[in-house]
Structures are given as C-alpha cells and as structure tokens.
Design a protein around this motif. Structure first.
Motif, PDB file in Angstrom:
ATOM      1  N   THR A 134       6.183  20.867   1.103  1.00  0.00           N
ATOM      2  CA  THR A 134       7.235  21.001   0.106  1.00  0.00           C
ATOM      3  C   THR A 134       8.061  19.717   0.052  1.00  0.00           C
ATOM      4  O   THR A 134       8.541  19.241   1.088  1.00  0.00           O
ATOM      5  CB  THR A 134       8.158  22.188   0.429  1.00  0.00           C
ATOM      6  N   LEU A 135       8.192  19.162  -1.150  1.00  0.00           N
ATOM      7  CA  LEU A 135       8.967  17.945  -1.353  1.00  0.00           C
ATOM      8  C   LEU A 135      10.056  18.233  -2.376  1.00  0.00           C
ATOM      9  O   LEU A 135       9.820  18.948  -3.358  1.00  0.00           O
ATOM     10  CB  LEU A 135       8.104  16.799  -1.878  1.00  0.00           C
ATOM     11  N   THR A 136      11.249  17.695  -2.162  1.00  0.00           N
ATOM     12  CA  THR A 136      12.312  17.817  -3.144  1.00  0.00           C
ATOM     13  C   THR A 136      12.859  16.434  -3.475  1.00  0.00           C
ATOM     14  O   THR A 136      13.006  15.583  -2.592  1.00  0.00           O
ATOM     15  CB  THR A 136      13.457  18.711  -2.633  1.00  0.00           C
ATOM     16  N   PHE A 137      13.123  16.218  -4.768  1.00  0.00           N
ATOM     17  CA  PHE A 137      13.680  14.954  -5.255  1.00  0.00           C
ATOM     18  C   PHE A 137      14.844  15.252  -6.196  1.00  0.00           C
ATOM     19  O   PHE A 137      14.763  16.171  -7.014  1.00  0.00           O
ATOM     20  CB  PHE A 137      12.622  14.150  -6.019  1.00  0.00           C
ATOM     21  N   PRO A 138      15.918  14.461  -6.107  1.00  0.00           N
ATOM     22  CA  PRO A 138      17.015  14.625  -7.072  1.00  0.00           C
ATOM     23  C   PRO A 138      16.590  14.156  -8.450  1.00  0.00           C
ATOM     24  O   PRO A 138      15.678  13.340  -8.575  1.00  0.00           O
ATOM     25  CB  PRO A 138      18.124  13.746  -6.493  1.00  0.00           C
ATOM     26  N   LEU A 190      14.033  18.674  -8.258  1.00  0.00           N
ATOM     27  CA  LEU A 190      12.630  18.993  -8.527  1.00  0.00           C
ATOM     28  C   LEU A 190      11.967  19.329  -7.201  1.00  0.00           C
ATOM     29  O   LEU A 190      12.046  18.564  -6.234  1.00  0.00           O
ATOM     30  CB  LEU A 190      11.912  17.805  -9.169  1.00  0.00           C
ATOM     31  N   CYS A 191      11.315  20.470  -7.149  1.00  0.00           N
ATOM     32  CA  CYS A 191      10.586  20.891  -5.951  1.00  0.00           C
ATOM     33  C   CYS A 191       9.090  20.793  -6.232  1.00  0.00           C
ATOM     34  O   CYS A 191       8.577  21.394  -7.177  1.00  0.00           O
ATOM     35  CB  CYS A 191      10.955  22.324  -5.571  1.00  0.00           C
ATOM     36  N   ILE A 230      10.811  16.019   2.752  1.00  0.00           N
ATOM     37  CA  ILE A 230       9.519  16.693   2.873  1.00  0.00           C
ATOM     38  C   ILE A 230       9.533  17.629   4.071  1.00  0.00           C
ATOM     39  O   ILE A 230      10.059  17.286   5.135  1.00  0.00           O
ATOM     40  CB  ILE A 230       8.360  15.676   2.987  1.00  0.00           C
ATOM     41  N   THR A 231       9.011  18.831   3.883  1.00  0.00           N
ATOM     42  CA  THR A 231       8.858  19.800   4.968  1.00  0.00           C
ATOM     43  C   THR A 231       7.456  20.392   4.894  1.00  0.00           C
ATOM     44  O   THR A 231       6.766  20.259   3.875  1.00  0.00           O
ATOM     45  CB  THR A 231       9.895  20.936   4.870  1.00  0.00           C
ATOM     46  N   ASP A 233      13.309  14.338 -15.749  1.00  0.00           N
ATOM     47  CA  ASP A 233      12.731  13.170 -15.075  1.00  0.00           C
ATOM     48  C   ASP A 233      13.371  12.953 -13.705  1.00  0.00           C
ATOM     49  O   ASP A 233      14.522  13.340 -13.454  1.00  0.00           O
ATOM     50  CB  ASP A 233      12.943  11.908 -15.917  1.00  0.00           C
ATOM     51  N   ILE A 234      12.597  12.322 -12.821  1.00  0.00           N
ATOM     52  CA  ILE A 234      13.147  11.839 -11.567  1.00  0.00           C
ATOM     53  C   ILE A 234      13.010  10.317 -11.532  1.00  0.00           C
ATOM     54  O   ILE A 234      12.238   9.738 -12.300  1.00  0.00           O
ATOM     55  CB  ILE A 234      12.475  12.468 -10.327  1.00  0.00           C
TER      56      ILE A 234
END
Length: 245
Positions: free
Chosen positions: A234-238, A169-170, A222-223, A130-131
């Motif tokens: 592309t998004l990344t979240f811890p 999470l990507c 976000i890139t 989960d995020i």
C-alpha cells in the motif's frame, strides 16, 4: 582533530563515488550485448512470422527468451540505481501526473504480452486528481511491485487499485501468491534481503529497497501486509495541490 575527520569523510565519499562509477560502467558494458540479443530476437521473430514459420513451439520459446531478457534488464537497472543511490538520496524531477492514465501505460508497455497470458487488473475509485511525482521513479515503483506480484503468484493475475481519497491517493498492488513470512516483513526494504520462501525465483534483493527510496523521495509512504492468502503493498501520496501549498 577535526582535520583528520574531514579528510576521512572526503576519502570515503570519493571511494563511494568511484565504486558507483565503476558499477555504472560495468553495467552499461553488460547491457550492450543484451541489447544486441534482444534486437536479434525481434528480427528473428518478425522474419519467421513473415515467412509463416512461426509454429507454437517457436513462439513459446521466443517469448520465454524475451521475458528472461526483460528480467535481466530489470536486474541491471536495479543495480545501477542502487549504485547511484549509495552516493546519496535519489534526485527527483517531479511533475504533474495522472496516475490512472500512467498505470494503464505501465500495463501496456511492461505487462501486456506475458507468456502465461495473465493480464494485470486495474481498479479505480473516487474522483481523479493529479499527484506531483517523478515519473521515471514512479515507473520503477510500479514495475517492481507489479513484477513481483506476477513472479510470486501463479494463477490469479495481480490487482492494481487506485483509490482517490479525500486527502491522498492510495495505490495498492495485491497478489494471491506465496506470501511473506511474518518475521521477514521488517527486513523487506533492506538491500540484498530476500525472504526465505522465494526458492529459486530470480532476483538480487534490490527492487524493494529501491522502491522504498523512491516512494520516500516523492513524499509518499509505503506499507506491506502479507499472510497465507497473498501480499498487499500500500502506497499513499499527497495530491499535487497539497504539495504546492
């Protein structure tokens, strides 16, 4: 000297808040007839199906009307959100979220019955975790990015991939569309900016600016990469456990 500066700041803030409130009231007034139109279309469609009058011509055009109503509603939502954010950073109400299940819900609710019959593809790899994210804002992020992927590509359906990496999470939204000119990429997240090759496709140039604010507000990054073969956001979240610690 300090007093006039404080007075000026207060006045500017007041004007910003008034402008935001005016935009909000105007947009809600506009949404009222749109809601009425949408309800009438739903009733008409149901009645025609019950009476066995739903010929392919009617079905095709009713679907087109419904799609345009959705587009208009999304544009109004973008304007409302943009107006509220002008007064400050967006408020977030994060909660534990299973993005795999959430992504499938987004597909079902927003992209299931498209007139062109294209279906959003979802690919999931890695061990699910989960995020911690504001679900309303995550909806705005995904609907904007996936909606753009459908809008700017014509044949192949977009791909939403979730990669559960070791530390994050990507999320990737990939299309095989018209691409974005390289010199325009650095302006993509600027309000009201639209790339020079979008033609007459609808849009106010607010969606990506809102996406960037929402991603940042939820501890994400976000890139974007784009070339002649298409575009990838592309998004990344811890993970939630890392945010809590």
């Amino acid at each position: 000297m300090r007093e006039p500066i404080i007075s000026h700041v207060v006045r500017e803030r007041s004007l910003t808040e008034m402008r935001s409130e005016y935009i909000s009231m105007a947009m809600h007034e506009i949404k009222t007839p749109i809601t009425a139109i949408s309800s009438s279309i739903e009733l008409l469609e149901t009645k025609m199906q019950l009476d066995e009058l739903m010929l392919p011509f009617y079905q095709r055009n009713l679907s087109r009307i419904k799609e345009e109503i959705t587009t208009l509603n999304n544009m109004l939502e973008d304007i409302l959100i943009s107006g509220s954010m002008a007064a400050g950073n967006p408020d977030t109400k994060p909660e534990m979220t299973d993005v795999s299940a959430f992504a499938k819900m987004i597909r079902q609710r927003y992209f299931q019955q498209r007139p062109d019959k294209r279906q959003l593809r979802i690919k999931i790899t890695g061990r699910r975790r989960d995020i911690y994210v504001d679900q309303s804002q995550l909806t705005g992020i995904l609907v904007n990015l996936i909606g753009n992927a459908f809008k700017y590509s014509q044949e192949q359906a977009p791909l939403l991939s979730l990669s559960y990496r070791k530390q994050e999470l990507c999320i990737r939204v990939k299309d095989k569309g018209i691409g974005i000119p390289e010199e325009h990429i650095r302006f993509l997240f600027t309000p009201f900016f639209r790339a020079g090759n979008v033609g007459d496709r609808e849009g106010a140039g607010l969606g990506l600016a809102i996406v960037k604010r929402f991603v940042t507000a939820n501890n994400g990054i976000i890139t974007v990469h784009s070339d002649a073969t298409g575009t990838v956001f592309t998004l990344t979240f811890p993970y939630a456990s890392d945010v809590a610690s």
